[in-house]
Enzyme design. Structure first.
Site, PDB file in Angstrom:
ATOM      1  N   TYR A 117       0.831  -1.214   0.000  1.00 18.01           N
ATOM      2  CA  TYR A 117       0.000   0.000   0.000  1.00 18.01           C
ATOM      3  C   TYR A 117       0.862   1.259   0.000  1.00 18.01           C
ATOM      4  O   TYR A 117       1.098   1.860   1.039  1.00 18.01           O
ATOM      5  CB  TYR A 117      -0.899  -0.047   1.254  1.00 18.01           C
ATOM      6  CG  TYR A 117      -1.992   0.994   1.339  1.00 18.01           C
ATOM      7  CD1 TYR A 117      -2.927   1.135   0.322  1.00 18.01           C
ATOM      8  CD2 TYR A 117      -2.127   1.810   2.462  1.00 18.01           C
ATOM      9  CE1 TYR A 117      -3.943   2.070   0.420  1.00 18.01           C
ATOM     10  CE2 TYR A 117      -3.145   2.750   2.571  1.00 18.01           C
ATOM     11  CZ  TYR A 117      -4.050   2.871   1.542  1.00 18.01           C
ATOM     12  OH  TYR A 117      -5.074   3.793   1.638  1.00 18.01           O
ATOM     13  N   ARG A 122      -1.555   8.126  -3.712  1.00 16.50           N
ATOM     14  CA  ARG A 122      -2.451   7.165  -3.050  1.00 16.50           C
ATOM     15  C   ARG A 122      -3.721   7.834  -2.524  1.00 16.50           C
ATOM     16  O   ARG A 122      -3.702   8.983  -2.125  1.00 16.50           O
ATOM     17  CB  ARG A 122      -1.684   6.517  -1.881  1.00 16.50           C
ATOM     18  CG  ARG A 122      -2.353   5.285  -1.326  1.00 16.50           C
ATOM     19  CD  ARG A 122      -1.502   4.663  -0.221  1.00 16.50           C
ATOM     20  NE  ARG A 122      -1.485   5.489   0.967  1.00 16.50           N
ATOM     21  CZ  ARG A 122      -0.629   5.303   1.986  1.00 16.50           C
ATOM     22  NH1 ARG A 122       0.265   4.332   1.943  1.00 16.50           N
ATOM     23  NH2 ARG A 122      -0.670   6.090   3.035  1.00 16.50           N
ATOM     24  N   ASP A 123      -4.796   7.050  -2.496  1.00 17.38           N
ATOM     25  CA  ASP A 123      -6.082   7.482  -1.931  1.00 17.38           C
ATOM     26  C   ASP A 123      -6.608   8.707  -2.680  1.00 17.38           C
ATOM     27  O   ASP A 123      -6.994   9.706  -2.068  1.00 17.38           O
ATOM     28  CB  ASP A 123      -5.915   7.781  -0.426  1.00 17.38           C
ATOM     29  CG  ASP A 123      -7.223   7.638   0.346  1.00 17.38           C
ATOM     30  OD1 ASP A 123      -8.166   7.012  -0.184  1.00 17.38           O
ATOM     31  OD2 ASP A 123      -7.294   8.137   1.485  1.00 17.38           O
ATOM     32  N   SER A 129      -5.776   8.990   3.718  1.00 21.81           N
ATOM     33  CA  SER A 129      -4.649   8.082   3.520  1.00 21.81           C
ATOM     34  C   SER A 129      -3.761   8.502   2.359  1.00 21.81           C
ATOM     35  O   SER A 129      -3.053   7.670   1.793  1.00 21.81           O
ATOM     36  CB  SER A 129      -5.159   6.643   3.315  1.00 21.81           C
ATOM     37  OG  SER A 129      -5.620   6.124   4.536  1.00 21.81           O
ATOM     38  N   ASP A 168      -8.231  -0.130  -2.697  1.00 20.60           N
ATOM     39  CA  ASP A 168      -8.980   1.034  -3.225  1.00 20.60           C
ATOM     40  C   ASP A 168      -8.458   1.604  -4.547  1.00 20.60           C
ATOM     41  O   ASP A 168      -9.138   2.433  -5.156  1.00 20.60           O
ATOM     42  CB  ASP A 168      -9.007   2.219  -2.225  1.00 20.60           C
ATOM     43  CG  ASP A 168      -9.720   1.895  -0.938  1.00 20.60           C
ATOM     44  OD1 ASP A 168     -10.285   0.789  -0.824  1.00 20.60           O
ATOM     45  OD2 ASP A 168      -9.715   2.747  -0.042  1.00 20.60           O
ATOM     46  N   ASP A 350      -8.906   5.097  10.746  1.00 18.92           N
ATOM     47  CA  ASP A 350      -9.072   5.273   9.292  1.00 18.92           C
ATOM     48  C   ASP A 350      -8.712   6.689   8.854  1.00 18.92           C
ATOM     49  O   ASP A 350      -8.506   6.933   7.657  1.00 18.92           O
ATOM     50  CB  ASP A 350     -10.525   5.021   8.888  1.00 18.92           C
ATOM     51  CG  ASP A 350     -10.943   3.596   9.172  1.00 18.92           C
ATOM     52  OD1 ASP A 350     -10.214   2.680   8.789  1.00 18.92           O
ATOM     53  OD2 ASP A 350     -12.002   3.412   9.809  1.00 18.92           O
TER      54      ASP A 350
HETATM   55  C1  BGC Z   1      -3.644   4.025   6.564  1.00 13.25           C
HETATM   56  C2  BGC Z   1      -2.329   3.310   6.741  1.00 13.25           C
HETATM   57  C3  BGC Z   1      -2.454   2.199   7.747  1.00 13.25           C
HETATM   58  C4  BGC Z   1      -3.616   1.289   7.378  1.00 13.25           C
HETATM   59  C5  BGC Z   1      -3.866   0.241   8.437  1.00 13.25           C
HETATM   60  C6  BGC Z   1      -4.729   3.035   6.235  1.00 13.25           C
HETATM   61  O1  BGC Z   1      -5.947   3.687   6.211  1.00 13.25           O
HETATM   62  O2  BGC Z   1      -3.536   4.986   5.567  1.00 13.25           O
HETATM   63  O3  BGC Z   1      -1.359   4.225   7.195  1.00 13.25           O
HETATM   64  O4  BGC Z   1      -1.275   1.440   7.803  1.00 13.25           O
HETATM   65  O5  BGC Z   1      -4.798   2.042   7.221  1.00 13.25           O
HETATM   66  O6  BGC Z   1      -4.305   0.790   9.624  1.00 13.25           O
END
Ligand code: BGC
Length: 395
Positions: A117, A122-123, A129, A168, A350
């Site tokens: 990830y 990203r996101d 995120s 995502d 989140d």
């Molecule tokens: C975050 C990450 C995190 C993952 C698990 C994601 O929403 O952006 O930083 O490692 O969740 O908690």
């Protein structure tokens, strides 16, 4: 200390019955991996022969949470959460460093779950995120991130891995193509995901590509484009042998087989036949098959123990009142569903509810979102305790 004979016998009996502080504890697992190299057959469900590993990173988070409980009566139940198999997220280049130490205690019968990830941009349809790599930094993604993850996996050929690739990302390209941020991210997502699938295609690995959830790609109009988007990237990666299918409901809240479904009485429900994750896995699975892609699935059940909490299906941020869900198992009752797994580590946020933060997303300020919440990935002790109290099944 002088004991009478009867007191001594009573003492001796109790010492036999209960381990004292000096009784050696069975080591959790001293050896890492198997005695020989692991070869996984991605045409089969590996979760029938391997147990998702309760990783030591999450264990440490849970143990710290147990020590910090506001309600000490939860201690025994809270401690049990550390024994649940959970995926480890490699969400930055630096956090790849969490993987190696977490491999020290993976027994041969377990499979290590890892989330890949860190795409550039990203996101793209949200803020919480947003990652460390900017749009265009695809070379850094390949060399500093994917290659570095691959090096660790190659250095541990005797350990089995299940990978979830880039939650995502491709679903956002299907449904959020109207956003400039997602248009800007699109090429890097496709190239990056294909590179990850190709590079991480190792004998000791099975891979699942993220497909959102039933309230996302499950809409009638999204099924075919969604399947075609994922299949095109899978094919661009050279149809890798260790590719097994999709992950769904990652960090999500949907129920597995609730019928008619949590949002089935909304005005637009007629346009979505995937009102629970089981129908999504089966319906989208048929679209994937038609598009020429392996279509087995793993489903995140880490936080879906309670239904009926969201105002809208798309609400994704720290849903208030949630509970831990079904423990990982390969007994799903569906041929297409390999396993229920815990992906989002319950207790990690989140997204922040701090409106002044750069990564503040308005979804984390909605009335059904838990507040206060820290930055995405950071620990929220109060939320963890709620997940535990609301767990279904209970701990
Ligand atoms: C975050 C990450 C995190 C993952 C698990 C994601 O929403 O952006 O930083 O490692 O969740 O908690």
């Amino acid at each position: 200390m002088k004991l009478s004979q009867s007191a001594f016998l009573a003492f001796a009996a109790s010492a036999l019955a209960a381990p004292s502080a000096t009784t050696p504890q069975k080591p959790r697992q001293a050896s890492a991996g198997c005695e020989a190299a692991v070869t996984l057959d991605a045409t089969t469900n590996v979760f029938t022969s391997y147990t998702l590993h309760p990783n030591s990173f999450y264990r440490a988070e849970v143990e710290a949470a147990v020590a910090a409980l506001t309600d000490p009566s939860l201690a025994d139940a809270a401690a049990k959460v550390a024994d649940v198999g959970t995926f480890l997220w490699l969400d930055t280049i630096e956090n790849i460093g969490r993987l190696e130490p977490a491999l020290a205690d993976v027994p041969c019968e377990n499979i290590m779950g890892v989330v890949v990830y860190d795409l550039p941009g990203r996101d793209c349809a949200a803020k919480a995120s947003n990652g460390e790599l900017a749009v265009g930094e695809i070379d850094r993604y390949k060399t500093e991130y994917v290659d570095a993850v691959a090096a660790v996996l190659k250095a541990h050929p005797n350990t089995a891995f299940a990978l979830i690739i880039e939650p995502d990302s491709l679903p956002n390209l299907v449904t959020n193509a109207d956003l400039q941020t997602c248009q800007d991210s699109a090429d890097g997502y496709r190239e990056g995901v294909a590179y990850a699938l190709e590079t991480l295609n190792l004998p000791n690995v099975v891979m699942y590509l993220d497909a959102g959830h039933g309230g996302w790609l499950g809409w009638d109009a999204n099924l075919k484009p969604g399947a075609e988007e994922l299949a095109a990237v899978y094919k661009a990666a050279g149809s890798p042998s260790q590719f097994r299918g999709i992950s769904t409901n990652v960090a999500g809240w949907n129920q597995w087989d609730l019928t008619p479904g949590e949002f089935s009485d909304t005005s637009d429900a007629q346009y979505n036949s995937c009102q629970n994750e089981q129908t999504f896995v089966e319906t989208f699975g048929a679209s994937l098959e038609a598009a020429g892609m392996p279509n087995h699935a793993i489903i995140d059940t880490g936080r879906n123990g309670v239904s009926g909490l969201r105002e809208e299906w798309g609400d994704w941020c720290n849903v208030a009142g949630a509970g831990f869900g079904q423990r990982p198992t390969s007994e799903t009752g569906s041929d297409l569903a390999d396993a229920f797994v815990w992906v989002k580590p319950g207790g990690e946020s989140d997204g922040t509810s701090d409106e002044t933060a750069t990564r503040y997303d308005s979804f984390c300020g909605k009335s059904d979102a838990y507040k206060p919440s820290p930055e995405a990935g950071s620990w929220n002790q109060a939320y963890f305790e709620d997940l535990l109290k609301n767990a279904n099944p209970a701990f």
